[in-house]
Design an enzyme around this catalytic site. Structure first.
Site, mmCIF file in Angstrom:
data_model
loop_
_atom_site.group_PDB
_atom_site.id
_atom_site.type_symbol
_atom_site.label_atom_id
_atom_site.label_comp_id
_atom_site.label_asym_id
_atom_site.label_seq_id
_atom_site.Cartn_x
_atom_site.Cartn_y
_atom_site.Cartn_z
ATOM 1 N N MET A 11 33.639 18.664 14.022
ATOM 2 C CA MET A 11 34.447 18.430 15.212
ATOM 3 C C MET A 11 35.940 18.456 14.920
ATOM 4 O O MET A 11 36.720 19.039 15.678
ATOM 5 C CB MET A 11 34.038 17.109 15.868
ATOM 6 N N SER A 121 33.208 13.337 23.100
ATOM 7 C CA SER A 121 31.930 14.018 23.317
ATOM 8 C C SER A 121 32.176 15.512 23.498
ATOM 9 O O SER A 121 33.105 15.909 24.188
ATOM 10 C CB SER A 121 31.219 13.455 24.553
ATOM 11 N N LYS A 189 31.791 5.268 25.136
ATOM 12 C CA LYS A 189 31.108 6.328 24.388
ATOM 13 C C LYS A 189 29.766 5.835 23.841
ATOM 14 O O LYS A 189 28.783 6.588 23.775
ATOM 15 C CB LYS A 189 32.005 6.811 23.243
ATOM 16 N N HIS A 192 27.441 6.040 26.663
ATOM 17 C CA HIS A 192 27.198 7.473 26.850
ATOM 18 C C HIS A 192 26.097 7.947 25.917
ATOM 19 O O HIS A 192 25.149 8.628 26.315
ATOM 20 C CB HIS A 192 28.508 8.223 26.595
ATOM 21 N N ASN A 193 26.206 7.576 24.626
ATOM 22 C CA ASN A 193 25.219 8.026 23.659
ATOM 23 C C ASN A 193 23.870 7.342 23.849
ATOM 24 O O ASN A 193 22.826 7.941 23.592
ATOM 25 C CB ASN A 193 25.737 7.798 22.236
ATOM 26 N N GLU A 196 22.302 9.247 26.493
ATOM 27 C CA GLU A 196 21.891 10.524 25.891
ATOM 28 C C GLU A 196 20.521 10.390 25.222
ATOM 29 O O GLU A 196 19.663 11.268 25.365
ATOM 30 C CB GLU A 196 22.949 10.942 24.873
#
Length: 328
Positions: A11, A121, A189, A192-193, A196
């Site tokens: 990344m 992300s 985050k 978020h994960n 996911e």
């Protein structure tokens, strides 16, 4: 703007490229000098050490870390503290635990050094699609670095605002958002994960059920030999459950319909555990996310097609290679 990028993995390197392509100057450093040398051929300014990196930046300096959460982040911050001055900003764009962010920011505050936690992300596709950025920290450094966030984020693109949000001045429509004080970015985050995990598990279980519809253990009248790759392609168009994860699932199945290249051993990088821990601390019911986390634990003791699907999705969006395997 001129900014430093520390950590040139999957990344960090692509984020550097996206910033350069947007007209920003990026000074780069990595423990592997070959990574630095490679990016200098693409327009980055290479540094041989953290000291060299800091010396190449105008004040107030901004340094973005894309290094593994935990000990590596701690070691990097410790090394930077003696090199920076009041007004400088350290940004942690990895997947750190939000409570660690609060502690680190408190440590740096006495020296006047700002600390921003930015949940990032986008995985290996971010250079093309942009990165969704969830930002925590003080307002002033967030505003100063807004050109950087805007360059990394996807922008509005062709996605119209949600009905009722027309005329909104929020940056959420651009793909980045100041979510709150220190820790808020990585907290969002983390959730978020966790979500996911649940989404991936739902797809994996559904495809596993379809694949096993041909089992000899079922009455012949109820057996179906369903081609999962065709169903994934079908659902991408007009289905209520269409998503980017489904797009990546379809790609994985197109490349390897039986997922023979995957063992189904699914690791977890911590965010799912922290999400469940937060749910416990808040006394919030989180059955789906907890079950999805436990399914990853179970995958390490013999594997199903669904677990191969989970592993395939992780490799598609994040370049995560199964334990014991090497990338092709």
């Amino acid at each position: 703007m001129k900014i430093a990028m520390i950590g040139l993995g999957k990344m960090g390197a692509n984020m550097t490229r996206r910033l350069i392509n947007s007209g920003h100057e990026v000074v780069v450093y990595d423990l592997n000098p070959d990574n630095v040398a490679h990016l200098t051929t693409e327009g980055a300014e290479g540094a041989a050490s953290l000291e060299d990196l800091v010396s190449r930046l105008p004040m107030p300096r901004a340094l973005w870390m894309m290094v593994p959460a935990g000990a590596v982040v701690e070691k990097t911050i410790t090394a930077l503290v003696s090199l920076l001055a009041s007004g400088d900003t350290i940004i942690d764009g990895g997947n750190s635990y939000f409570k660690d962010d609060v502690r680190r920011a408190g440590m740096l505050k006495g020296q006047g050094i700002h600390y921003l936690d930015v949940g990032t992300s986008g995985g290996t596709w971010g250079i093309e699609r942009g990165y969704s950025l969830m930002i925590g920290g003080e307002k002033a450094p967030v505003q100063r670095l807004e050109p950087i966030f805007a360059a990394l984020a996807p922008g509005c693109g062709e996605i119209p605002p949600t009905p009722g949000r027309e005329g909104s001045t929020s940056t959420a429509e651009l793909g980045y958002l100041h979510c709150g004080p220190v820790g808020a970015g990585h907290f969002v985050k983390m959730i978020h994960n966790g979500i996911e995990y649940g989404l991936m598990q739902a797809y994996a279980e559904g495809f596993d059920i379809m694949r096993n519809a041909a089992s000899d253990s079922l009455p012949e009248a109820y057996r179906y030999d369903i081609e999962c790759s065709e169903i994934a392609e079908l659902w991408r168009r007009g289905s209520v459950i269409s998503s980017w994860l489904l797009d990546l699932t379809a790609q994985a199945l197109a490349d390897d319909p039986k997922l023979t290249d995957y063992t189904g051993y699914v690791t977890d990088s911590g965010e799912g555990r922290w999400t469940v821990q937060a749910a416990v601390e808040e006394a919030v019911s989180a059955e789906v996310l907890t079950a999805a986390l436990f399914a990853r634990f179970r995958s390490r003791r013999g594997n199903t097609f669904g677990e191969k699907m989970l592993s395939a999705m992780r490799q598609q969006f994040g370049g995560h290679i199964e334990a014991g395997k090497t990338s092709k």
